[in-house]
Design an enzyme around this catalytic site. Structure first.
Site, PDB file in Angstrom:
ATOM      1  CB  THR A 171     -31.126  -9.012 -21.793  1.00 30.76           C
ATOM      2  OG1 THR A 171     -31.737 -10.257 -21.457  1.00 30.76           O
ATOM      3  CG2 THR A 171     -31.199  -8.107 -20.593  1.00 30.76           C
ATOM      4  CB  CYS A 218     -20.888 -15.218 -26.363  1.00 34.87           C
ATOM      5  SG  CYS A 218     -19.206 -14.857 -25.852  1.00 34.87           S
ATOM      6  N   GLY A 263     -24.622 -10.121 -22.292  1.00 29.40           N
ATOM      7  CA  GLY A 263     -25.725 -11.043 -22.023  1.00 29.40           C
ATOM      8  C   GLY A 263     -26.417 -11.395 -23.320  1.00 29.40           C
ATOM      9  CE  LYS A 312     -28.364  -7.671 -12.695  1.00 28.33           C
ATOM     10  NZ  LYS A 312     -28.431  -9.151 -12.577  1.00 28.33           N
ATOM     11  CD  GLU A 333     -18.896  -6.754 -26.403  1.00 33.46           C
ATOM     12  OE1 GLU A 333     -18.834  -7.711 -27.197  1.00 33.46           O
ATOM     13  OE2 GLU A 333     -18.369  -5.658 -26.634  1.00 33.46           O
ATOM     14  CD  GLU A 370     -26.142 -17.416 -27.379  1.00 31.27           C
ATOM     15  OE1 GLU A 370     -27.022 -16.689 -26.895  1.00 31.27           O
ATOM     16  OE2 GLU A 370     -24.930 -17.144 -27.331  1.00 31.27           O
TER      17      GLU A 370
HETATM   18  P1  NAD Z   1     -29.183 -12.486 -19.862  1.00 34.67           P
HETATM   19  O1  NAD Z   1     -29.428 -11.520 -20.943  1.00 34.67           O
HETATM   20  O2  NAD Z   1     -30.320 -13.295 -19.375  1.00 34.67           O
HETATM   21  O3  NAD Z   1     -28.616 -11.747 -18.554  1.00 34.67           O
HETATM   22  C1  NAD Z   1     -27.446 -10.969 -18.592  1.00 34.67           C
HETATM   23  C2  NAD Z   1     -27.501  -9.961 -17.463  1.00 34.67           C
HETATM   24  O4  NAD Z   1     -28.593  -9.077 -17.693  1.00 34.67           O
HETATM   25  C3  NAD Z   1     -27.752 -10.586 -16.079  1.00 34.67           C
HETATM   26  O5  NAD Z   1     -27.047  -9.873 -15.102  1.00 34.67           O
HETATM   27  C4  NAD Z   1     -29.244 -10.399 -15.903  1.00 34.67           C
HETATM   28  O6  NAD Z   1     -29.659 -10.355 -14.556  1.00 34.67           O
HETATM   29  C5  NAD Z   1     -29.458  -9.072 -16.579  1.00 34.67           C
HETATM   30  N1  NAD Z   1     -30.831  -8.884 -17.072  1.00 34.67           N
HETATM   31  C6  NAD Z   1     -31.685  -9.835 -17.525  1.00 34.67           C
HETATM   32  N2  NAD Z   1     -32.852  -9.272 -17.882  1.00 34.67           N
HETATM   33  C7  NAD Z   1     -32.740  -7.940 -17.644  1.00 34.67           C
HETATM   34  C8  NAD Z   1     -33.618  -6.836 -17.796  1.00 34.67           C
HETATM   35  N3  NAD Z   1     -34.849  -6.974 -18.262  1.00 34.67           N
HETATM   36  N4  NAD Z   1     -33.149  -5.605 -17.455  1.00 34.67           N
HETATM   37  C9  NAD Z   1     -31.905  -5.437 -16.982  1.00 34.67           C
HETATM   38  N5  NAD Z   1     -31.039  -6.458 -16.793  1.00 34.67           N
HETATM   39  C10 NAD Z   1     -31.445  -7.694 -17.139  1.00 34.67           C
HETATM   40  O7  NAD Z   1     -27.973 -13.391 -20.330  1.00 34.67           O
HETATM   41  P2  NAD Z   1     -27.322 -14.622 -19.557  1.00 34.67           P
HETATM   42  O8  NAD Z   1     -28.231 -15.786 -19.694  1.00 34.67           O
HETATM   43  O9  NAD Z   1     -26.896 -14.195 -18.198  1.00 34.67           O
HETATM   44  O10 NAD Z   1     -25.970 -14.843 -20.392  1.00 34.67           O
HETATM   45  C11 NAD Z   1     -25.907 -15.596 -21.535  1.00 34.67           C
HETATM   46  C12 NAD Z   1     -25.844 -14.702 -22.760  1.00 34.67           C
HETATM   47  O11 NAD Z   1     -24.702 -13.860 -22.682  1.00 34.67           O
HETATM   48  C13 NAD Z   1     -25.691 -15.487 -24.043  1.00 34.67           C
HETATM   49  O12 NAD Z   1     -26.569 -14.975 -25.013  1.00 34.67           O
HETATM   50  C14 NAD Z   1     -24.231 -15.233 -24.431  1.00 34.67           C
HETATM   51  O13 NAD Z   1     -23.978 -15.372 -25.793  1.00 34.67           O
HETATM   52  C15 NAD Z   1     -24.034 -13.851 -23.939  1.00 34.67           C
HETATM   53  N6  NAD Z   1     -22.602 -13.556 -23.763  1.00 34.67           N
HETATM   54  C16 NAD Z   1     -22.003 -12.721 -24.659  1.00 34.67           C
HETATM   55  C17 NAD Z   1     -20.646 -12.435 -24.543  1.00 34.67           C
HETATM   56  C18 NAD Z   1     -19.957 -11.506 -25.499  1.00 34.67           C
HETATM   57  O14 NAD Z   1     -18.837 -11.086 -25.216  1.00 34.67           O
HETATM   58  N7  NAD Z   1     -20.568 -11.168 -26.629  1.00 34.67           N
HETATM   59  C19 NAD Z   1     -19.903 -13.013 -23.515  1.00 34.67           C
HETATM   60  C20 NAD Z   1     -20.551 -13.867 -22.611  1.00 34.67           C
HETATM   61  C21 NAD Z   1     -21.907 -14.116 -22.749  1.00 34.67           C
END
Ligand code: NAD
Length: 499
Positions: free
Chosen positions: A249, A303, A245, A192, A268, A402
């Site tokens: 979430t 991240c 993400g 997804k 992650e 963040e």
């Molecule tokens: P997000 O949590 O908003 O979304 C991530 C994914 O989860 C998306 O596909 C989104 O559609 C899905 N999602 C959102 N809400 C959901 C729910 N209620 N139920 C199921 N799925 C859901 O994050 P983002 O804005 O897409 O990404 C940015 C974040 O990702 C930042 O916090 C960043 O630090 C983190 N990140 C972490 C790493 C790592 O390796 N630790 C790498 C890249 C990004």
């Protein structure tokens, strides 16, 4: 930039781009069951690039059923590792072959500079798939030392159906960090992608099929978090969710698992990395350059962004002067121009978030040393100037949360104890760095920094061979390296009585 890249007219190619927009289920592109679509917007100009299938629970059900059927059928899950290797190597090669198209798609979808998509994102994604392909026929299982009357085998088996839920900041690369180890270990995957950047994930699904991955082993369901994402994470027939993400979430993923089938949940999540510069830093020029690129690369949408500069008061002024000088050379620009180093913020929502943090920094009394404004409004896109705050106190919002934008918060300290305390005093623990000419001091500090990766006299050094993941609320488990394969396998003991 090579000659070949210089000669590409990205704007011409962009006009001709025809992205895949439908879900990929059971080896075919299909519309969402409801027929609904959502707009995919180019953040560089605010224009709609494509209408993408708006998947929801029925589409996720179909994808999971296909993944389960493929898994039970065994055409992939029971294929010899050496044979899986061949398919995945072809898959990696096809990603390389379509590098220009994938890089263009990535840049138009999420706003990062085309030179980064070409040089970093797409090659790293292909390399990741190839690395796990190469690894899979070289890992052995164990025989436990139980004694002569028995033979106890300790083996790793595929976990089954993996739901991979990924973010938008490195869309293809984050997907590859899941796909590489999950596919190599014989699982079926339902991917997804983020609703903000679904296009490259959709395109590579057919490349995987072309490479020889059996139908149903890789399915892609584009859609929103609260629809497709929730349906996947709550699904009773998904064995494992591999999520990248936000921390917010990520916590929901744990709830979904608890409310459904106790599926394995690997997270992650976010970061607020401290980049600790001690007073005896050997090369201030290098430290400043690493600090600047550590926060401005990928528009700060990382991240691992070096978002907190924790700097000794004796070198603060010299560091800031150099960082500001570098920041002035990184003006935001057209992501399709190969010279651009700072692209667009992914969408209006994220732009508002970043600008909100900048306002909060000012309100709480921090001083803007560089930037602080929205840029290139006339483009219709979402651009932010490289921004540097000084006079930041550890309790301020811009020091704790963040931001996920090109915004640096500078905090000073007077002794090493204080630096360690400030560095660890956030809920995240993904990455950190320490700069010192004294390797003993650097090691001592590195040991005390609570983070999954600590850089010493560098920042954001990267290789597929090392694990990546967080302490504290930055997550659990690790992507990359052989350790990532643990997430996609179950340990099994088989006890044979020899008495
Ligand atoms: P997000 O949590 O908003 O979304 C991530 C994914 O989860 C998306 O596909 C989104 O559609 C899905 N999602 C959102 N809400 C959901 C729910 N209620 N139920 C199921 N799925 C859901 O994050 P983002 O804005 O897409 O990404 C940015 C974040 O990702 C930042 O916090 C960043 O630090 C983190 N990140 C972490 C790493 C790592 O390796 N630790 C790498 C890249 C990004």
């Amino acid at each position: 930039m090579t000659k070949e890249q210089k000669s590409v007219n990205w704007h011409e190619l962009a006009k001709a781009l025809k992205p895949r927009t439908q879900a990929f289920i059971d080896g075919k592109y299909v519309p969402a069951a409801s027929g609904a679509t959502f707009d995919c917007v180019n953040p560089a100009n605010g224009l709609v690039i494509a209408q993408v299938a708006y998947c929801d629970a029925p589409d996720v059900d179909a994808a999971v059923a296909s993944a389960r059927k493929a898994f039970e059928g065994g055409a992939w899950s029971r294929l010899a590792p050496a044979a899986r290797k061949k398919v995945l190597l072809r898959f990696a090669e096809l990603i390389r072959k379509h590098r220009e198209e994938l890089a263009l798609t990535e840049t138009m979808d999420m706003g990062k500079p085309i030179s980064d998509s070409m040089k970093i994102d797409i090659p790293a994604a292909a390399n990741c798939i190839a690395w796990y392909a190469e690894a899979i026929d070289k890992v052995y299982d164990e025989v436990a030392p139980t004694g002569h009357e028995s033979l106890a085998l300790v083996t790793r088996e595929s976990v089954g159906v993996v739901g991979a839920i990924v973010p938008w900041n490195f869309p293809l690369l984050m997907a590859s960090w899941k796909l590489g180890p999950a596919l190599a270990t014989g699982n079926s995957v339902v991917l997804k992608p983020s609703e903000k950047s679904p296009l490259t994930a959709l395109r590579i699904a057919e490349l995987a099929l072309e490479a020889g991955l059996p139908e149903g082993v890789l399915n892609v369901v584009p859609g929103f978090g609260y629809t497709a994402g929730e349906a996947l994470a709550m699904h009773m027939d998904v064995d494992c969710v591999a999520f990248t993400g936000s921390t917010r979430t990520g916590k929901r993923m744990l709830e979904y698992a608890g409310k459904s089938n106790m599926k394995r949940v690997w997270l992650e999540c976010g970061g607020k990395a401290p980049n600790v510069v001690l007073g005896d830093v050997a090369d201030l020029e290098r430290a400043a350059s690493a600090a600047a690129y550590g926060i401005f690369f990928n528009q700060g949408e990382m991240c691992s962004a070096a978002s907190r500069l924790v700097v000794h008061e004796s070198v603060k002024d010299a560091m800031l002067e150099k960082i500001v000088a570098i920041g002035k050379t990184i003006a935001p620009g057209d992501p399709l121009d190969p010279k651009t180093r700072l692209g667009a913020i992914v969408d209006q929502v994220q732009l508002n978030t970043v600008m909100g943090f900048i306002e909060s920094g000012k309100e709480e009394g921090a001083e803007v040393r560089l930037g602080g404004q929205r840029a290139l409004r006339e483009s219709g896109g979402y651009f932010v100037e490289p921004t540097v705050f000084t006079g930041v106190k550890p309790a301020m919002k811009i020091a704790r949360e963040e931001i996920f934008g090109p915004v640096l918060s500078t905090i000073t300290f007077s002794d090493v104890e204080e630096a360690v305390k400030i560095a660890n005093d956030v809920s995240y623990g993904l990455t950190a760095a320490v700069w010192s000419r004294d390797i003993t001091t650097a090691h001592r500090v590195a040991k005390r920094l609570r983070a999954g990766t600590v850089y010493v006299n560098c920042y954001d050094a990267d290789d597929i061979t090392v694990p990546f993941g967080g302490f504290k609320q930055s997550g659990n488990g690790r992507d990359k390296s052989l350790h990532a394969m643990d997430k996609y396998t179950e340990l099994k003991t088989t006890w044979v009585d020899l008495s």
